[in-house]
Design a protein around this motif. Sequence first.
Motif, PDB file in Angstrom:
ATOM      1  N   ALA A 198      -6.408  -0.568  -2.794  1.00  0.00           N
ATOM      2  CA  ALA A 198      -5.694  -1.280  -3.846  1.00  0.00           C
ATOM      3  C   ALA A 198      -4.225  -1.357  -3.470  1.00  0.00           C
ATOM      4  O   ALA A 198      -3.679  -0.428  -2.850  1.00  0.00           O
ATOM      5  N   VAL A 199      -3.590  -2.444  -3.836  1.00  0.00           N
ATOM      6  CA  VAL A 199      -2.164  -2.638  -3.590  1.00  0.00           C
ATOM      7  C   VAL A 199      -1.377  -2.062  -4.755  1.00  0.00           C
ATOM      8  O   VAL A 199      -1.730  -2.271  -5.920  1.00  0.00           O
ATOM      9  N   VAL A 200      -0.306  -1.325  -4.443  1.00  0.00           N
ATOM     10  CA  VAL A 200       0.565  -0.769  -5.483  1.00  0.00           C
ATOM     11  C   VAL A 200       2.015  -1.095  -5.132  1.00  0.00           C
ATOM     12  O   VAL A 200       2.302  -1.674  -4.087  1.00  0.00           O
ATOM     13  N   LEU A 201       2.919  -0.700  -6.007  1.00  0.00           N
ATOM     14  CA  LEU A 201       4.305  -1.134  -5.879  1.00  0.00           C
ATOM     15  C   LEU A 201       5.231  -0.125  -5.216  1.00  0.00           C
ATOM     16  O   LEU A 201       6.211  -0.506  -4.583  1.00  0.00           O
ATOM     17  N   GLY A 229       5.846   4.116  -3.419  1.00  0.00           N
ATOM     18  CA  GLY A 229       5.238   5.281  -2.795  1.00  0.00           C
ATOM     19  C   GLY A 229       4.866   6.343  -3.805  1.00  0.00           C
ATOM     20  O   GLY A 229       3.794   6.958  -3.720  1.00  0.00           O
ATOM     21  N   THR A 230       5.744   6.592  -4.776  1.00  0.00           N
ATOM     22  CA  THR A 230       5.428   7.544  -5.844  1.00  0.00           C
ATOM     23  C   THR A 230       4.199   7.068  -6.609  1.00  0.00           C
ATOM     24  O   THR A 230       3.291   7.853  -6.914  1.00  0.00           O
ATOM     25  N   GLY A 231       4.160   5.779  -6.916  1.00  0.00           N
ATOM     26  CA  GLY A 231       3.003   5.233  -7.613  1.00  0.00           C
ATOM     27  C   GLY A 231       1.724   5.389  -6.818  1.00  0.00           C
ATOM     28  O   GLY A 231       0.661   5.697  -7.374  1.00  0.00           O
ATOM     29  N   ALA A 232       1.802   5.195  -5.501  1.00  0.00           N
ATOM     30  CA  ALA A 232       0.625   5.367  -4.652  1.00  0.00           C
ATOM     31  C   ALA A 232       0.114   6.800  -4.736  1.00  0.00           C
ATOM     32  O   ALA A 232      -1.101   7.029  -4.867  1.00  0.00           O
ATOM     33  N   ASN A 233       1.019   7.762  -4.662  1.00  0.00           N
ATOM     34  CA  ASN A 233       0.602   9.161  -4.739  1.00  0.00           C
ATOM     35  C   ASN A 233      -0.011   9.496  -6.088  1.00  0.00           C
ATOM     36  O   ASN A 233      -1.039  10.182  -6.173  1.00  0.00           O
ATOM     37  N   VAL A 234       0.608   9.021  -7.157  1.00  0.00           N
ATOM     38  CA  VAL A 234       0.114   9.313  -8.503  1.00  0.00           C
ATOM     39  C   VAL A 234      -1.262   8.692  -8.719  1.00  0.00           C
ATOM     40  O   VAL A 234      -2.180   9.343  -9.239  1.00  0.00           O
ATOM     41  N   VAL A 235      -1.433   7.457  -8.299  1.00  0.00           N
ATOM     42  CA  VAL A 235      -2.726   6.786  -8.465  1.00  0.00           C
ATOM     43  C   VAL A 235      -3.797   7.472  -7.616  1.00  0.00           C
ATOM     44  O   VAL A 235      -4.903   7.762  -8.096  1.00  0.00           O
ATOM     45  N   ALA A 236      -3.476   7.757  -6.354  1.00  0.00           N
ATOM     46  CA  ALA A 236      -4.465   8.364  -5.456  1.00  0.00           C
ATOM     47  C   ALA A 236      -4.904   9.731  -5.944  1.00  0.00           C
ATOM     48  O   ALA A 236      -6.110  10.038  -5.951  1.00  0.00           O
ATOM     49  N   LEU A 237      -3.951  10.551  -6.358  1.00  0.00           N
ATOM     50  CA  LEU A 237      -4.300  11.910  -6.773  1.00  0.00           C
ATOM     51  C   LEU A 237      -5.018  11.922  -8.116  1.00  0.00           C
ATOM     52  O   LEU A 237      -5.863  12.794  -8.366  1.00  0.00           O
ATOM     53  N   GLU A 279       3.173  -1.059  -0.500  1.00  0.00           N
ATOM     54  CA  GLU A 279       2.412   0.188  -0.490  1.00  0.00           C
ATOM     55  C   GLU A 279       0.962  -0.110  -0.883  1.00  0.00           C
ATOM     56  O   GLU A 279       0.682  -1.074  -1.595  1.00  0.00           O
ATOM     57  N   ALA A 280       0.066   0.740  -0.432  1.00  0.00           N
ATOM     58  CA  ALA A 280      -1.342   0.591  -0.790  1.00  0.00           C
ATOM     59  C   ALA A 280      -1.977   1.972  -0.886  1.00  0.00           C
ATOM     60  O   ALA A 280      -1.429   2.966  -0.379  1.00  0.00           O
ATOM     61  N   VAL A 281      -3.113   2.028  -1.543  1.00  0.00           N
ATOM     62  CA  VAL A 281      -3.921   3.249  -1.588  1.00  0.00           C
ATOM     63  C   VAL A 281      -5.280   2.923  -0.992  1.00  0.00           C
ATOM     64  O   VAL A 281      -5.896   1.910  -1.349  1.00  0.00           O
ATOM     65  N   VAL A 282      -5.725   3.763  -0.069  1.00  0.00           N
ATOM     66  CA  VAL A 282      -7.050   3.618   0.538  1.00  0.00           C
ATOM     67  C   VAL A 282      -7.849   4.858   0.175  1.00  0.00           C
ATOM     68  O   VAL A 282      -7.355   5.981   0.310  1.00  0.00           O
ATOM     69  N   VAL A 283      -9.078   4.660  -0.305  1.00  0.00           N
ATOM     70  CA  VAL A 283      -9.933   5.794  -0.689  1.00  0.00           C
ATOM     71  C   VAL A 283     -11.328   5.616  -0.122  1.00  0.00           C
ATOM     72  O   VAL A 283     -11.732   4.509   0.252  1.00  0.00           O
ATOM     73  N   ARG A 284     -12.058   6.719  -0.051  1.00  0.00           N
ATOM     74  CA  ARG A 284     -13.486   6.613   0.213  1.00  0.00           C
ATOM     75  C   ARG A 284     -14.149   5.891  -0.958  1.00  0.00           C
ATOM     76  O   ARG A 284     -13.693   5.998  -2.103  1.00  0.00           O
ATOM     77  N   GLU A 285     -15.202   5.161  -0.679  1.00  0.00           N
ATOM     78  CA  GLU A 285     -15.832   4.318  -1.699  1.00  0.00           C
ATOM     79  C   GLU A 285     -16.218   5.089  -2.958  1.00  0.00           C
ATOM     80  O   GLU A 285     -16.237   4.530  -4.051  1.00  0.00           O
ATOM     81  N   ALA A 286     -16.522   6.367  -2.819  1.00  0.00           N
ATOM     82  CA  ALA A 286     -16.897   7.172  -3.988  1.00  0.00           C
ATOM     83  C   ALA A 286     -15.800   7.205  -5.036  1.00  0.00           C
ATOM     84  O   ALA A 286     -16.069   7.429  -6.224  1.00  0.00           O
ATOM     85  N   PHE A 287     -14.556   6.980  -4.597  1.00  0.00           N
ATOM     86  CA  PHE A 287     -13.426   7.010  -5.524  1.00  0.00           C
ATOM     87  C   PHE A 287     -12.884   5.609  -5.811  1.00  0.00           C
ATOM     88  O   PHE A 287     -11.834   5.462  -6.446  1.00  0.00           O
ATOM     89  N   GLY A 288     -13.609   4.585  -5.373  1.00  0.00           N
ATOM     90  CA  GLY A 288     -13.129   3.215  -5.516  1.00  0.00           C
ATOM     91  C   GLY A 288     -13.000   2.758  -6.954  1.00  0.00           C
ATOM     92  O   GLY A 288     -12.010   2.123  -7.340  1.00  0.00           O
TER      93      GLY A 288
END
Length: 352
Positions: free
Chosen positions: A63-66, A68-76, A217-226
Amino acid sequence: MSTLHDPEVRGFASDNAAGMHPEVLAAVVAANGGHVPSYGGDPYTRALAQSLRTRFGPGTDSAVVLTGTGANVVALQALTRRWESVLASDQAHVVHDEAGGLEHVAGAKVTALPTVDGLVDPADVERAVKAADNPMRAPVGALTLTQSTELGTTYSLDQLRDLVRVSHDLGVRVHVDGARLANAAVSLGTGPGELTTHLGVDAVSLGGTKNGGGFAEAVVVREAFGLALHRLVKPSMQQSSKTRFVSAQLLALFGGDLWWRTASAANGAARALAEAVSAAGARVTRPVQANAVFAELAPQVAERAAARVPFHVWDPHFSAGFVEVRLVASFDTTAEDVEAFGKVLAEEIAGA
């Protein structure tokens, strides 16, 4: 609009201070014009998703995000449940430089682990996870690692593999803060996927802003967390309506080899900068493995030199009579920039 800054000013304060790479800027211009679907329904975002799946593996989602802080917050958030905590380096951006964003948005407690040169040891992960296995504490749901680290060092592939194995054996998911993942990949001679998801990493904050992007910035996850990832972007205030302009930047960087070229330039400039700092009479304090150089200076030398060429004091209490400073090279740092700073530093040290 007229230019409001002096384009001749150069410095080493941060790679965030650099402009956009011309190819990235051109990609934004190319994406302009006409009407396309908003909120990620555009062809640039679709092309980026396919490109990232190629790099990080067919079993991944993005997913595309705006920010770096947002990427970390969304991913975690995608990796953890509301009652779980997150382990991080004691130098981590998520600990010191995100204004408690993860705690504020996700409600997740963050526990800092001791490090050597910014690197987390698997034994400390295991101790922390077992110590939190108590009804009176928040169990650990995720480990976040920064690659390259806040101290300019990199985890080797073997180190990352061990950290992932130990974490997964303990039921802990692994996130990589990859604000400077490109720099680490170049340093290790590998690709972003080989350095993360191919080793079992569950989520990656993929940075483009520090490597020639503007807001990329973007977030990449394993599909289980998609599913969790896509559900979290909007309520975490990271969804852009005109997503094509963010995606175009990332596609310009990661759709080809631009990410490698920009990171290589920054890393090479950092190595030259370390040599210039040493030649000026200062001590380099950390291994130079990406695009940052840390050095020991007398406080008055640091103050005077930074007034001439911008950089930051990292640790004002580093050792008796000295501060530790951080110098960050960018994709557009030139040999002339490095040479000029070396002369400035030598002059200030000689005049101390």
